[in-house]
Design a protein around this motif. Structure first.
Motif, PDB file in Angstrom:
ATOM      1  N   GLN A   1     -13.602 -15.435   5.742  1.00 45.51           N
ATOM      2  CA  GLN A   1     -14.699 -14.617   5.221  1.00 45.51           C
ATOM      3  C   GLN A   1     -15.010 -13.472   6.174  1.00 45.51           C
ATOM      4  N   VAL A   2     -14.938 -13.760   7.474  1.00 43.49           N
ATOM      5  CA  VAL A   2     -15.182 -12.700   8.448  1.00 43.49           C
ATOM      6  C   VAL A   2     -14.117 -11.613   8.307  1.00 43.49           C
ATOM      7  N   VAL A   3     -12.868 -12.035   8.169  1.00 44.37           N
ATOM      8  CA  VAL A   3     -11.790 -11.067   7.998  1.00 44.37           C
ATOM      9  C   VAL A   3     -12.046 -10.222   6.756  1.00 44.37           C
ATOM     10  N   LYS A   4     -12.511 -10.872   5.721  1.00 46.77           N
ATOM     11  CA  LYS A   4     -12.773 -10.133   4.487  1.00 46.77           C
ATOM     12  C   LYS A   4     -13.866  -9.085   4.700  1.00 46.77           C
ATOM     13  N   VAL A   5     -14.920  -9.486   5.408  1.00 43.92           N
ATOM     14  CA  VAL A   5     -16.001  -8.529   5.675  1.00 43.92           C
ATOM     15  C   VAL A   5     -15.449  -7.335   6.469  1.00 43.92           C
ATOM     16  N   VAL A   6     -14.639  -7.631   7.497  1.00 48.11           N
ATOM     17  CA  VAL A   6     -14.073  -6.551   8.305  1.00 48.11           C
ATOM     18  C   VAL A   6     -13.166  -5.663   7.436  1.00 48.11           C
ATOM     19  N   HIS A   7     -12.394  -6.290   6.593  1.00 47.91           N
ATOM     20  CA  HIS A   7     -11.515  -5.536   5.692  1.00 47.91           C
ATOM     21  C   HIS A   7     -12.331  -4.597   4.810  1.00 47.91           C
ATOM     22  N   ASP A   8     -13.370  -5.139   4.190  1.00 48.04           N
ATOM     23  CA  ASP A   8     -14.216  -4.319   3.304  1.00 48.04           C
ATOM     24  C   ASP A   8     -14.815  -3.145   4.060  1.00 48.04           C
ATOM     25  N   GLU A   9     -15.308  -3.435   5.264  1.00 49.04           N
ATOM     26  CA  GLU A   9     -15.948  -2.371   6.033  1.00 49.04           C
ATOM     27  C   GLU A   9     -14.929  -1.326   6.490  1.00 49.04           C
ATOM     28  N   LEU A  10     -13.715  -1.788   6.792  1.00 46.77           N
ATOM     29  CA  LEU A  10     -12.662  -0.848   7.180  1.00 46.77           C
ATOM     30  C   LEU A  10     -12.331   0.094   6.023  1.00 46.77           C
ATOM     31  N   VAL A  11     -12.205  -0.478   4.838  1.00 47.24           N
ATOM     32  CA  VAL A  11     -11.903   0.343   3.668  1.00 47.24           C
ATOM     33  C   VAL A  11     -12.994   1.385   3.480  1.00 47.24           C
ATOM     34  N   GLU A  12     -14.238   0.923   3.629  1.00 50.42           N
ATOM     35  CA  GLU A  12     -15.377   1.808   3.477  1.00 50.42           C
ATOM     36  C   GLU A  12     -15.311   2.942   4.513  1.00 50.42           C
ATOM     37  N   LEU A  13     -15.006   2.543   5.736  1.00 53.54           N
ATOM     38  CA  LEU A  13     -14.931   3.496   6.842  1.00 53.54           C
ATOM     39  C   LEU A  13     -13.835   4.530   6.600  1.00 53.54           C
ATOM     40  N   LEU A  14     -12.742   4.070   6.038  1.00 53.29           N
ATOM     41  CA  LEU A  14     -11.586   4.949   5.853  1.00 53.29           C
ATOM     42  C   LEU A  14     -11.716   5.813   4.604  1.00 53.29           C
ATOM     43  N   GLY A  15     -12.708   5.537   3.790  1.00 51.91           N
ATOM     44  CA  GLY A  15     -12.932   6.453   2.685  1.00 51.91           C
ATOM     45  C   GLY A  15     -12.687   5.893   1.302  1.00 51.91           C
ATOM     46  N   GLY A  16     -12.966   4.627   1.098  1.00 59.25           N
ATOM     47  CA  GLY A  16     -12.918   4.071  -0.248  1.00 59.25           C
ATOM     48  C   GLY A  16     -11.558   4.146  -0.886  1.00 59.25           C
ATOM     49  N   SER A  17     -11.465   4.823  -2.011  1.00 61.21           N
ATOM     50  CA  SER A  17     -10.259   4.658  -2.823  1.00 61.21           C
ATOM     51  C   SER A  17      -9.209   5.724  -2.614  1.00 61.21           C
ATOM     52  N   GLY A  18      -9.375   6.587  -1.637  1.00 59.59           N
ATOM     53  CA  GLY A  18      -8.333   7.595  -1.435  1.00 59.59           C
ATOM     54  C   GLY A  18      -8.693   8.900  -2.113  1.00 59.59           C
ATOM     55  N   HIS A  19      -7.953   9.923  -1.788  1.00 57.59           N
ATOM     56  CA  HIS A  19      -8.352  11.256  -2.205  1.00 57.59           C
ATOM     57  C   HIS A  19      -7.153  12.044  -2.706  1.00 57.59           C
ATOM     58  N   ARG A  20      -7.284  12.653  -3.868  1.00 55.97           N
ATOM     59  CA  ARG A  20      -6.214  13.506  -4.389  1.00 55.97           C
ATOM     60  C   ARG A  20      -6.692  14.952  -4.353  1.00 55.97           C
ATOM     61  N   LEU A  21      -5.792  15.872  -4.075  1.00 56.03           N
ATOM     62  CA  LEU A  21      -6.159  17.280  -4.111  1.00 56.03           C
ATOM     63  C   LEU A  21      -6.024  17.751  -5.556  1.00 56.03           C
ATOM     64  N   SER A  22      -7.160  18.087  -6.162  1.00 55.24           N
ATOM     65  CA  SER A  22      -7.098  18.471  -7.569  1.00 55.24           C
ATOM     66  C   SER A  22      -6.529  19.882  -7.701  1.00 55.24           C
ATOM     67  N   PRO A  23      -5.706  20.116  -8.719  1.00 55.68           N
ATOM     68  CA  PRO A  23      -5.172  21.463  -8.932  1.00 55.68           C
ATOM     69  C   PRO A  23      -6.258  22.393  -9.469  1.00 55.68           C
ATOM     70  N   ALA A  24      -6.122  23.678  -9.179  1.00 57.22           N
ATOM     71  CA  ALA A  24      -7.110  24.648  -9.648  1.00 57.22           C
ATOM     72  C   ALA A  24      -6.919  24.900 -11.137  1.00 57.22           C
ATOM     73  N   GLN A  25      -8.016  25.314 -11.793  1.00 57.37           N
ATOM     74  CA  GLN A  25      -7.910  25.618 -13.227  1.00 57.37           C
ATOM     75  C   GLN A  25      -7.016  26.822 -13.457  1.00 57.37           C
ATOM     76  N   HIS A  26      -7.190  27.804 -12.593  1.00 62.73           N
ATOM     77  CA  HIS A  26      -6.345  28.991 -12.705  1.00 62.73           C
ATOM     78  C   HIS A  26      -5.440  29.050 -11.497  1.00 62.73           C
ATOM     79  N   PRO A  27      -4.165  28.742 -11.678  1.00 55.88           N
ATOM     80  CA  PRO A  27      -3.247  28.759 -10.545  1.00 55.88           C
ATOM     81  C   PRO A  27      -3.182  30.172  -9.963  1.00 55.88           C
ATOM     82  N   PRO A  28      -2.775  30.350  -8.732  1.00 50.38           N
ATOM     83  CA  PRO A  28      -2.332  29.271  -7.837  1.00 50.38           C
ATOM     84  C   PRO A  28      -3.479  28.464  -7.230  1.00 50.38           C
ATOM     85  N   THR A  29      -3.211  27.173  -7.027  1.00 56.68           N
ATOM     86  CA  THR A  29      -4.086  26.351  -6.216  1.00 56.68           C
ATOM     87  C   THR A  29      -3.859  26.773  -4.767  1.00 56.68           C
ATOM     88  N   ILE A  30      -4.935  27.058  -4.057  1.00 57.29           N
ATOM     89  CA  ILE A  30      -4.756  27.543  -2.684  1.00 57.29           C
ATOM     90  C   ILE A  30      -5.210  26.484  -1.687  1.00 57.29           C
TER      91      ILE A  30
END
Lengths: 308, 448
Positions: B73-102
């Motif tokens: 359970q402790v490992v799980k808590v540390v895991h959860d907090e690590l994920v939180e610290l690292l930024g949740g679910s990850g990040h994608r760079l969204s493309p611009a509506q009017h290219p080029p995306t800069i």
């Protein structure tokens, strides 16, 4: 090392930021009237860690502080300041050593991880030597990174030093062989070799470096006279692993600390000097070609822990 | 990636796990060690303080101490907090509506902006897009040459000529991108020591004139406690949208990764894993947290494998492993495929038991040259020798060495590594049955 201009003001301004930052935090903890209790030790430890000195060193110092308090030699918090300055001095004063360039040619091998500032440091050192009327040759043994050779050549043009080079992708050992031969034949004062940046964990690349060194040794017994690892000041505890592994792989003669002009304090060199007993030979504090000088432990300590 | 942090945290949890019952003192002690491990990994001390407090608040509650498996359970808590610290679910760079995306890359000198620009270009080109690079670093000698060389290798156009100002170069690049329908546009700006106001001004000007969709801060993963100051300054002065961490292929403990996100609130988008232009990966906080805690990152491994291995070969291999019919021919196929996936040590690091197999990966992280040599050696064997390596005696070894242009020592080394790999696979098979954390309630399943 009289051929290198004393750093004077430059180092002070370069270090001022880190001084301001740490000084304020330290001043808050080491107020004379502050009672010496566990919370003081914890905060002190954190400040030392924040300076990249590393958790073991921080713990050792706070333990030493505890002892002094126990023996009654320290009774007020502000007395910990000179204690810490002495603690650092004991480590850093013996580590400040000049370059050994009393050879003809003196061969300097510059190495380190990617982006630490090897090429710039080579150029700065070459410029410093040229200014003191030495004849210098640079060798572009970084044949891997795109345009690394051009970068060194651009520097060579700027400071008027010839660069030995070959095609990109060629064997760095061949470049070094040519360079040592040329430097010996022309009876030059110094040869400075720029190598490709490599992470210390890549064993094949570390072996390549050991080979470079062997090539130099075979051609010119006693050389390289300096094998310097370039370390940039913002590096954290990983810098210790770098120094240890470069030292194991090829045997370092010292460390060059670069980019001290940011907010970083370069605290990792304290750990390197303490645990590996490696000298710190040069410090780079700016982007200008003159911004390279000998390591001055007193100034470094003043920047890290001002006297008051 | 994160190796030493990972090793230290796992040691802490192993000790915790060896106790049947846990007291609050046990947990306090474990957390003290977690704190040291994080500090040693260059995680900013303020971030460490907050992290340990949050874990403590959750871990000393009744839920954990009263449960049947408190250590997990402790490992799980540390895991959860690590994920939180690292930024949740990850990040994608969204493309611009009017290219080029800069995309605009900024960062300190030597952090790896130019290399990362090229890596990004390759990543987008591989996805079928047509990127263009702008060489706006006019200060560092030969920086422009470096980007040109990399661009030429990738077949990606590079805009910028000596004598032009950075803003001019960026404008020209934007026009070229628009005219030729190229996207994304990647701006490689000059590195700086962030105290330099003139340089920051230049970045601000480019930002306001060119209006990049994503400003990406490039951070060297080996940076120490100063990483947060750097990120914070750039964020204040220029504004950043996401972070790219470079040089994560070393033994960097990645503390910067754990701190930067917390301090700036900006996610990590990519990590650089090597000098080659293909060495750039999207950053998955959950997977990385699992990797740090030694639970492996099978998802990333599967993705890598899917890129390099076709399904049929993989199934065939699994069958062979089960039946213990893994021959030298398979070994050679494996080596080839693994070479396509990236350095072996990185690949093994993603396995849940990568740590248990320690020692072997080091032997196995044979250099590329070695792999080529192995290929030649296996090529010089008879089909029978490949299927039954045990028949390879002294004289056969000499013949194989002569035939492949290697030495008997090389042949021996190959056979030794093959034997090691077989042994590892047996170990692995044995472990499969008793995955310790498999049945943990509410725990992410990591077995792919």
């Amino acid at each position: 090392m009289k051929f290198l201009a004393a750093l004077g003001e430059q180092l002070s301004t370069g270090l001022r930021r880190s001084r301001e930052y740490l000084a304020a935090e330290l001043a808050a903890v080491l107020r004379p009237e502050r009672p010496i209790d566990e919370s003081l030790y914890t905060e002190l430890e954190e400040i030392l860690v924040a300076a990249d000195l590393g958790a073991p060193l921080a713990a050792d110092f706070t333990n030493r502080a505890r002892e002094e308090v126990m023996f009654g030699t320290v009774t007020r918090a502000d007395q910990l300041r000179p204690l810490f300055r002495r603690f650092l001095g004991d480590i850093l004063v013996p580590a400040a050593q000049p370059l050994d360039l009393d050879h003809r040619p003196a061969v300097v091998l510059m190495l380190g991880v990617n982006g630490s500032g090897k090429t710039t440091t080579c150029a700065k050192l070459a410029a410093a030597l040229t200014r003191s009327e030495k004849q210098v040759l640079l060798a572009a043994a970084d044949t891997f990174r795109a345009a690394a050779i051009e970068q060194l050549e651009a520097w060579g043009d700027r400071i008027g030093v010839e660069v030995v080079r070959q095609e990109p992708g060629s064997d760095p050992a061949a470049v070094v062989f040519d360079a040592v031969k040329a430097a010996t034949a022309r009876n030059l004062d110094a040869l400075i070799i720029d190598t490709a940046g490599r992470l210390h964990t890549k064993s094949n690349l570390m072996m390549e470096l050991a080979k470079l060194k062997r090539v130099i040794e075979r051609q010119l017994p006693g050389a390289p006279h300096e094998s310097l690892m370039v370390l940039d000041a913002p590096t954290g505890q990983n810098g210790f692993a770098q120094a240890r592994m470069f030292n194991e792989a090829i045997g370092l003669s010292g460390v060059v600390l670069t980019k001290l002009d940011g907010t970083a304090k370069g605290g990792i060199v304290v750990r390197i000097a303490r645990e590996l007993r490696l000298p710190i030979k040069l410090v780079g504090v700016g982007e200008k070609v003159e911004d390279l000088g000998p390591f001055d432990p007193q100034r470094f300590i003043d920047a890290l822990v001002p006297a008051a | 990636m994160f190796d030493s942090l990972s090793t230290r945290l796992q040691a802490v949890f192993d000790r915790l796990g060896s106790r049947g019952r846990l007291t609050e003192d046990n947990i306090q002690e474990a957390l003290r060690e977690v704190r040291l491990a994080l500090l040693e990994a260059d995680v900013n001390f303020k971030v460490v303080r907050g992290f340990v407090e949050r874990v403590k608040a959750r871990a000393v509650g009744q839920d954990v101490l009263g449960s049947l498996t408190p250590a997990q359970q402790v490992v799980k808590v540390v895991h959860d907090e690590l994920v939180e610290l690292l930024g949740g679910s990850g990040h994608r760079l969204s493309p611009a509506q009017h290219p080029p995306t800069i995309l605009m890359l900024i960062g300190l000198q030597g952090s790896g902006k130019t290399t990362t620009s090229a890596k990004l270009a390759r990543l987008y080109a591989k996805q079928g897009q047509h990127p263009v690079l702008a060489a706006a670093d006019i200060y560092r000698p030969a920086a422009m040459d470096q980007l040109r060389t990399l661009g030429a290798q990738l077949g990606v156009p590079v805009v910028g000529a000596p004598g032009q100002r950075p803003l001019e170069i960026c404008r020209a690049a934007r026009e070229e991108a628009a005219a030729r329908g190229l996207t994304p546009l990647i701006l490689d700006t000059a590195g700086r020591l962030h105290i330099d106001e003139a340089m920051l001004d230049e970045l601000r000007t480019i930002r306001s004139e060119i209006r990049p969709h994503h400003v990406l801060l490039v951070v060297d993963a080996m940076t120490g406690q100063d990483a947060v100051n750097v990120a914070d300054r750039f964020n204040q002065a220029v504004g950043i949208d996401a972070v790219i961490l470079t040089k994560m292929d070393g033994d960097s403990r990645g503390g910067a990764a754990l701190s930067v996100r917390q301090v700036t609130g900006r996610p990590i988008a990519f990590v650089g894993m090597g000098e080659k232009t293909e060495a750039l990966e999207p950053f998955h906080p959950d997977r990385v947290a699992s990797r740090i805690l030694g639970m492996g990152d099978v998802l990333s491994l599967v993705e890598k494998a899917q890129e390099a291995v076709d399904q049929k070969t993989a199934e065939e291999l699994v069958r062979k492993l089960r039946e213990d019919a893994f021959t030298l021919e398979d070994f050679r196929d494996q080596l080839k495929q693994v070479r396509q996936m990236g350095p072996l040590d990185q690949v093994l690091g993603m396995l849940p038991f990568g740590k248990l197999l320690k020692g072997a990966p080091r032997e196995l992280s044979a250099e590329q040259a070695d792999l080529a040599r192995f290929d030649a050696i296996i090529g010089s064997m008879t089909p029978q020798e490949r299927r039954h390596p045990e028949i390879i005696n002294g004289s056969r070894r000499q013949r194989i060495a002569r035939g492949s242009g290697t030495s008997v020592q090389d042949v021996n080394r190959l056979l030794k590594q093959y034997a090691q790999l077989r042994k590892m696979m047996k170990q692995f098979k044995g472990l499969e049955g008793k995955l310790p954390r498999a049945g943990l309630p509410g725990f992410p399943t990591l077995r792919g």
